[in-house]
Write an enzyme that holds these catalytic residues in place. Structure first.
Site, PDB file in Angstrom:
ATOM      1  N   GLY A   1      25.296  53.737  65.726  1.00  0.00           N
ATOM      2  CA  GLY A   1      24.780  52.556  65.063  1.00  0.00           C
ATOM      3  C   GLY A   1      25.436  51.258  65.458  1.00  0.00           C
ATOM      4  O   GLY A   1      25.213  50.228  64.818  1.00  0.00           O
ATOM      5  N   ASP A   2      26.236  51.268  66.520  1.00  0.00           N
ATOM      6  CA  ASP A   2      26.851  50.044  67.052  1.00  0.00           C
ATOM      7  C   ASP A   2      27.117  50.289  68.531  1.00  0.00           C
ATOM      8  O   ASP A   2      26.383  51.041  69.161  1.00  0.00           O
ATOM      9  CB  ASP A   2      28.122  49.689  66.262  1.00  0.00           C
ATOM     10  CG  ASP A   2      28.407  48.185  66.268  1.00  0.00           C
ATOM     11  OD1 ASP A   2      28.564  47.624  67.366  1.00  0.00           O
ATOM     12  OD2 ASP A   2      28.483  47.569  65.193  1.00  0.00           O
TER      13      ASP A   2
END
Length: 491
Positions: free
Chosen positions: A281-282
């Protein structure tokens, strides 16, 4: 008749991307289902050299585990119950204490059998192998009261999200030597959903902890396991030397799993990251070396890092980043044989006034983009600071950055290099680049305050800031527009 470059590229490069995908998923299949099964073997880099641990049917201890240390224990020997409900913290702690007493005898191995082993955070010890069987899953207890508070990292001076103490990691280690975390693709699960929800609701008073953090350590190997759903950064080596990460799968939801970077080498040197799949997610990988004045004072660069043979997805950030916390310096980084797919950005360098430090001698080679918003990014106004004590005149140096063999399809903006008057980007080289585009406007190769060169013909056409050389590296046209700017964030 010679076919125009864009059409020739699109026809040939779709085939290249297809071949890359087939090779990637074949590799994933081999390591996840046949690479380490008790019948095969694995190559590990330990102790500054190459050591081979081959496990075969004749090198298996009781319970079917390969024996990689003179003494091995099973987690169940210490009373652990793998039902996903029983808290096994005491069993892990007692096992690791037993291994800590074996350092002069070559250390010990802790075998985690199939099951779901719930535990509070725990610390590793030196001369230890943690081996996770197939279908073994170590589960992080979600009660934040079980997570210890630690001082801020010295090169950050501040919890990354809040001032003051920070939560420690789920699996932690400090001042370690000769540690191997491996298995038959067992997994370590941070169960980060509760942390992500509390973070979004602003219910946490301290910075979230990583899934795994190894600090001030050397001769470390992570291989053949899955890390998933970290509360924060997933694997965070901090001020480490001789660190190998190979044949790993690192997972988190691509949306609404904030700051779940895959691997964050931080003030590390002599590091290898290879043969892995990352979807988080990053940033897939973010190389760091401290934050503003704290990083400058700590003064430990990240250097001599080789990243190769990875498939990465990052829908909200970048496949591979350098920075933005790079105040201790980053140098001698090689990134090669990478596929970044269905992501917001491909490869990125990010910094800002106040960081100081440098990013230099960086090579990106044989990198493929498949369906990205922006391919190559250098950003010099990433203005996020720990406090007001930074020096706004501390301008980082960005130089000697090479992009060779950059391919792709479905990329909206292939290049966006945004230098500034205070932070110009110097000595950038592009060679052998063909990136299929989805946006038919001009200015999709965007530059500002950039000095460098293009060797040979590349697609799309480069910005006017760069000198042009032929394939024999003879100067064809020298730019007189290095400070020109055509950055357009509307595209």
């Amino acid at each position: 008749m010679v076919e125009p470059l864009p059409r020739r590229f699109l026809s040939s490069h779709k085939s290249l991307v297809t071949v890359f995908w087939i090779a990637t998923f074949a590799s994933l299949f081999i390591w996840q289902f046949g690479g380490v099964t008790g019948r095969g073997g694995s190559l590990y880099r330990v102790g500054g050299g190459l050591s081979v641990f081959w496990w075969t049917a004749t090198a298996v201890s009781a319970g079917g585990f390969p024996r990689l240390r003179p003494v091995s224990f099973n987690l169940t020997d210490f009373g652990a119950v793998g039902d996903g409900v029983t808290l096994n913290t005491e069993a892990f702690e007692r096992a690791i204490v037993a291994i800590s007493k074996l350092s002069k005898k070559g250390g010990g191995q802790l075998n985690v059998p199939p099951g779901r082993w719930l535990t509070a955070p725990f610390n590793l010890t030196s001369y230890m192998t943690l081996f996770l069987a197939e279908n073994a899953e170590i589960l992080a207890a979600q009660d934040e009261k079980l997570w210890s508070l630690l001082p801020p990292l010295p090169s950050y001076g501040y919890g990354r999200e809040h001032p003051g103490p920070r939560y420690g990691s789920f699996i932690h280690g400090q001042n370690l030597r000769d540690v191997v975390v491996t298995g038959n693709n067992g997994s370590i699960n941070g169960q980060g959903q509760t942390w992500w929800k509390k973070y979004r609701q602003k219910l946490l008073n301290h910075t979230r902890g990583p899934l795994v953090q190894i600090m001030w350590s050397s001769d470390i190997v992570f291989a053949n396991i899955t890390l998933r759903d970290s509360p924060f950064w997933t694997l965070h080596p901090y001020d480490c030397k001789n660190f190998t990460i190979t044949n790993m799968t690192i997972l988190a939801p691509v949306f609404e799993a904030p700051n779940t970077d895959g691997i964050d080498p931080d003030s590390c040197e002599d590091m290898l990251i290879e043969n892995s799949y990352i979807s988080v997610g990053d940033d897939g990988i973010a190389i760091k070396s401290g934050w503003d004045q704290y990083g400058t004072t700590y003064g430990r660069p990240s250097k001599n890092i080789l990243i190769r043979n990875l498939t990465i997805r990052s829908m909200v950030s970048a496949g591979i980043s350098i920075g933005s916390e790079m105040s201790g310096g980053v140098s001698n980084i090689t990134v090669e044989n990478i596929l970044i797919w269905s992501s917001r950005r491909g490869v990125r360098i990010k910094t800002a006034p106040g960081r100081g430090g440098y990013v230099r001698d960086i090579t990106f080679r044989n990198v493929t983009f498949d369906e990205l918003r922006v391919g190559i990014v250098i950003k010099t106004d990433y203005n996020e600071h720990p406090d007001g004590g930074f020096n706004p005149q501390a301008f980082p140096v960005l130089e000697n950055i090479n992009y060779t063999g950059i391919y792709g399809q479905g990329v909206r903006v292939p290049v966006r290099i945004q230098g500034s008057k205070e932070i110009p980007v110097k000595n950038v080289t592009f060679r052998d680049m063909s990136v299929g585009i989805t946006y038919k406007k001009k200015h999709i190769f965007q530059c500002a305050y950039v000095q460098g060169r293009v060797i040979g013909t590349i697609f799309p056409a480069p910005c006017e800031n760069l000198d042009r050389y032929d394939e024999q590296e003879q100067l064809v046209k020298q730019s007189d527009s290095q400070n020109a700017s055509d950055i357009d964030y509307e595209i």
